[in-house]
Design an enzyme around this catalytic site. Structure first.
Site, short mmCIF file in Angstrom:
data_model
loop_
_atom_site.label_atom_id
_atom_site.label_comp_id
_atom_site.label_asym_id
_atom_site.label_seq_id
_atom_site.Cartn_x
_atom_site.Cartn_y
_atom_site.Cartn_z
N TYR A 1 0.84 -1.21 0.00
CA TYR A 1 0.00 0.00 0.00
C TYR A 1 0.87 1.25 0.00
O TYR A 1 0.57 2.24 -0.66
CB TYR A 1 -0.94 0.02 1.22
CG TYR A 1 -1.95 1.14 1.14
CD1 TYR A 1 -3.16 0.96 0.48
CD2 TYR A 1 -1.66 2.39 1.68
CE1 TYR A 1 -4.07 1.99 0.36
CE2 TYR A 1 -2.57 3.44 1.56
CZ TYR A 1 -3.78 3.23 0.90
OH TYR A 1 -4.67 4.27 0.78
N ARG B 1 -13.19 16.07 -33.64
CA ARG B 1 -12.49 17.11 -32.89
C ARG B 1 -12.92 18.45 -33.49
O ARG B 1 -12.18 19.11 -34.20
CB ARG B 1 -10.96 16.95 -32.97
CG ARG B 1 -10.44 15.69 -32.30
CD ARG B 1 -10.19 15.77 -30.80
NE ARG B 1 -11.32 15.61 -29.92
CZ ARG B 1 -11.22 15.24 -28.64
NH1 ARG B 1 -10.05 14.94 -28.11
NH2 ARG B 1 -12.27 15.18 -27.87
N PHE C 1 -18.87 15.37 -25.80
CA PHE C 1 -18.51 14.54 -26.97
C PHE C 1 -18.45 13.06 -26.63
O PHE C 1 -18.67 12.21 -27.48
CB PHE C 1 -17.15 14.99 -27.54
CG PHE C 1 -16.04 15.04 -26.52
CD1 PHE C 1 -15.89 16.14 -25.70
CD2 PHE C 1 -15.18 13.98 -26.38
CE1 PHE C 1 -14.89 16.18 -24.74
CE2 PHE C 1 -14.17 14.00 -25.43
CZ PHE C 1 -14.04 15.10 -24.60
N PHE D 1 -7.43 22.01 -24.25
CA PHE D 1 -7.75 20.59 -24.38
C PHE D 1 -8.98 20.34 -23.51
O PHE D 1 -9.16 20.97 -22.47
CB PHE D 1 -6.58 19.68 -23.99
CG PHE D 1 -6.96 18.23 -24.21
CD1 PHE D 1 -7.08 17.75 -25.50
CD2 PHE D 1 -7.28 17.40 -23.15
CE1 PHE D 1 -7.52 16.45 -25.73
CE2 PHE D 1 -7.71 16.10 -23.37
CZ PHE D 1 -7.83 15.62 -24.66
N THR D 2 -9.80 19.38 -23.94
CA THR D 2 -11.12 19.17 -23.34
C THR D 2 -11.07 19.01 -21.82
O THR D 2 -11.66 19.80 -21.08
CB THR D 2 -11.78 17.94 -23.98
OG1 THR D 2 -10.89 16.82 -23.86
CG2 THR D 2 -12.09 18.18 -25.45
N LYS E 1 -0.11 8.03 -23.17
CA LYS E 1 0.36 8.42 -24.52
C LYS E 1 1.86 8.11 -24.64
O LYS E 1 2.24 6.95 -24.69
CB LYS E 1 0.05 9.89 -24.78
CG LYS E 1 -1.41 10.16 -25.14
CD LYS E 1 -2.31 10.19 -23.98
CE LYS E 1 -3.65 10.80 -24.24
NZ LYS E 1 -4.48 10.84 -23.04
N ASP F 1 1.75 20.63 -20.10
CA ASP F 1 1.02 19.39 -20.36
C ASP F 1 1.97 18.52 -21.17
O ASP F 1 2.14 18.71 -22.37
CB ASP F 1 -0.28 19.65 -21.11
CG ASP F 1 -1.06 18.36 -21.37
OD1 ASP F 1 -0.44 17.28 -21.31
OD2 ASP F 1 -2.27 18.43 -21.63
N1 F0G Z 1 -3.81 16.41 -22.16
C1 F0G Z 1 -3.79 16.04 -23.45
C2 F0G Z 1 -3.04 16.87 -24.43
C3 F0G Z 1 -4.49 14.90 -23.85
O1 F0G Z 1 -4.47 14.54 -25.13
C4 F0G Z 1 -5.20 14.14 -22.89
C5 F0G Z 1 -5.97 12.97 -23.27
C6 F0G Z 1 -5.18 14.57 -21.55
C7 F0G Z 1 -4.47 15.71 -21.23
C8 F0G Z 1 -5.94 13.85 -20.47
O2 F0G Z 1 -5.33 12.66 -20.16
O3 F0G Z 1 -6.96 10.90 -20.84
O4 F0G Z 1 -5.07 10.39 -19.28
O5 F0G Z 1 -6.98 11.75 -18.52
N2 F0G Z 1 -6.25 12.72 -24.45
C9 F0G Z 1 -6.98 11.57 -24.97
C10 F0G Z 1 -7.14 11.72 -26.44
C11 F0G Z 1 -8.24 11.27 -24.25
O6 F0G Z 1 -7.82 10.86 -27.03
O7 F0G Z 1 -6.58 12.63 -27.03
P1 F0G Z 1 -6.13 11.36 -19.66
#
Ligand code: F0G
Length: 474
Positions: A91, A399, A466, A143-144, A275, A232
């Site tokens: 843990y 997108r 989305f 970014f979303t 990624k 990021d």
């Molecule tokens: N920042 C970027 C630039 C991203 O592309 C993503 C995720 C995140 C943050 C968030 O990370 O998914 O681990 O919580 N991108 C995915 C995509 C979902 O399909 O581009 P996460």
């Protein structure tokens, strides 16, 4: 890779000449395979209707080639799989955490590592510890999930990316760069800026890189205003590869070396381990400031898990530490970005409108040029992703206006200039032949004489719509 397997390539050599070009191939071979199946047109039509014309709602078993995302979809190496067996599932104080901490320090250079279950977990913690209601956060395009957490903490996001990023046809080599004049304007006029959010590469612009010179200039400008820079770092190694290929004076440096310098211009990072780091789950928050790191460790135990696992199993941390080591190798990056470029070249030579230059993790189709007469609020990119699935079972991601969501203050749609469909390439998963099939399918959809009329949204979730929105054809 670009030794195309399509019909009769031009001869590499004529009598008495040197080879015109030497091909390269991936620095790995395949040890295990996962079967996939091609469905019939009728099966795909039924699956798409059941999914409300949203590719996020398809079952992956109904997909032939899955280019929805490069997130968590990488193939791990035998060395990473071996690492899973060395998981220390204590843990507290797992040895895999210390291995990960050491690896992140060595390659990214930050002092503190706070593990999280994935990138948005880190974004949540960072936003909560730095943002106060009424703050302004400038960034090189939204970014979303990142913007969601900033707004959720009470900030307003302001886009300070260069104008070229919003033009799919502009060939600028570093379309992710920050417009320093725009940033300076925000820094001098906004009441409070808790930090600047610098993304490398910029996902929503097409996987476009930021130059080292620009990162350095952002650092200098922010230092003058006493504002920290948070990276990021989700695809920062891909960004380093573009710097090596495109920035004067960098060709002889390694990706690993460039990455270290790039990160040195920032004060911390959020990271989606899904990624660049070649794993299926995981992430982290890094910080240089001791007091801030303490605050983050206080919060991580509330939302993610103890500060030495943050939502990951010990084995996941081990696989990620090993994945980072593999991801910074130049040979890996050449093949990774090279495969994306290969697909881009096929599409460009077929006259298909894509975002140029080709980015690091995906090809972005310009849906406006596929359907020039379709109004943006009939969701051209959502429609194009649906049509691609219908043609040959290739899954892509919208997108455009659906991803952009609504303005939190007015409730109106954001109308982004870019209305794109992303063909995202998972790392080490598909072959050149898969890319050929994808290119042929996209070309068929582009040249299809019958153009669809667009979609209407029949279900709209409140947050990050989305992912789960549903549509019907008009
Ligand atoms: N920042 C970027 C630039 C991203 O592309 C993503 C995720 C995140 C943050 C968030 O990370 O998914 O681990 O919580 N991108 C995915 C995509 C979902 O399909 O581009 P996460």
């Amino acid at each position: 890779m670009p030794n195309s397997s399509t019909s009769s390539p031009p001869p590499l050599r004529t009598a008495g000449q040197q080879l015109r070009r030497r091909s390269w191939a991936e620095p790995w071979k395949i040890k295990m395979v996962e079967p996939i199946r091609l469905t019939t047109a009728d099966q795909r039509a039924a699956a798409l209707t059941a999914a409300g014309y949203n590719t996020f709602l398809l079952r992956s078993e109904d997909v032939y080639i899955d280019l929805l995302t490069d997130s968590g979809t990488s193939a791990m190496s035998d060395w990473q799989w071996a690492g899973l067996m060395l998981g220390d599932e204590a843990y507290a104080g797992s040895k895999n955490f210390y291995h990960l901490e050491d690896t992140v320090r060595r390659h990214y250079g930050y002092r503190h590592l706070i593990p999280t279950h994935q990138g948005r977990g880190a974004e949540h913690i960072l936003s909560q510890i730095l943002i106060r209601p009424g703050d302004t956060v400038p960034g090189n395009m939204y970014f979303t999930t990142t913007r969601y957490h900033q707004e959720h903490a009470g900030a307003r996001f302001v886009d300070v990316v260069i104008d070229a990023a919003h033009d799919p046809a502009d060939p600028h080599p570093f379309k992710g760069n920050v417009d320093l004049a725009k940033l300076e304007h925000v820094l001098t006029t906004a009441e409070r800026v808790p930090y600047v959010c610098l993304a490398a590469t910029v996902n929503m612009a097409g996987g476009q890189p930021v130059s080292l010179a620009n990162a350095r200039a952002v650092r200098e400008l922010c230092s003058r205003h006493g504002v920290p820079v948070m990276l990021d770092a989700t695809r920062a190694v891909e960004n380093a590869w573009f710097i090596k290929c495109r920035e004067p004076g960098c060709a002889d440096r390694t990706c690993a070396d460039i990455l270290r310098e790039f990160c040195s211009y920032t004060d911390g990072c959020t990271m989606s381990g899904k990624k660049d780091p070649l794993v299926n789950i995981g992430g982290w928050l890094s910080l240089n400031d001791d007091a801030l790191a303490d605050k983050a460790r206080n919060l991580v135990v509330v939302y993610e898990g103890l500060h030495t696992y943050g939502g990951m199993a010990g084995r996941d941390m081990e696989a990620m530490a090993r994945g980072i080591e593999e991801s910074v190798q130049d040979d890996h990056m050449r093949a990774r970005v090279g495969q994306v470029e290969y697909l881009g070249e096929l599409l460009q030579s077929a006259g298909v409108p894509i975002v140029v230059p080709v980015g690091g993790h995906a090809i972005y189709l310009d849906a406006r040029r596929f359907y020039p007469d379709m109004p943006q609020d009939q969701f051209p990119a959502q429609m194009l992703a649906a049509e691609l699935y219908l043609d040959a079972g290739v899954r892509a991601m919208e997108r455009g206006i659906v991803s952009a969501g609504r303005d939190v203050r007015t409730g109106q749609h954001h109308f982004p200039k870019l209305e794109l469909v992303r063909l995202t390439i998972p790392r080490r998963v598909y072959t050149q032949a898969h890319m050929d099939v994808v290119a042929e399918s996209v070309e068929a959809v582009y040249h299809q004489p019958r153009k669809p009329r667009g979609l209407r949204m029949v279900y709209e979730p409140e947050y990050l719509r989305f992912f789960q929105a549903r549509f019907e054809p008009i």
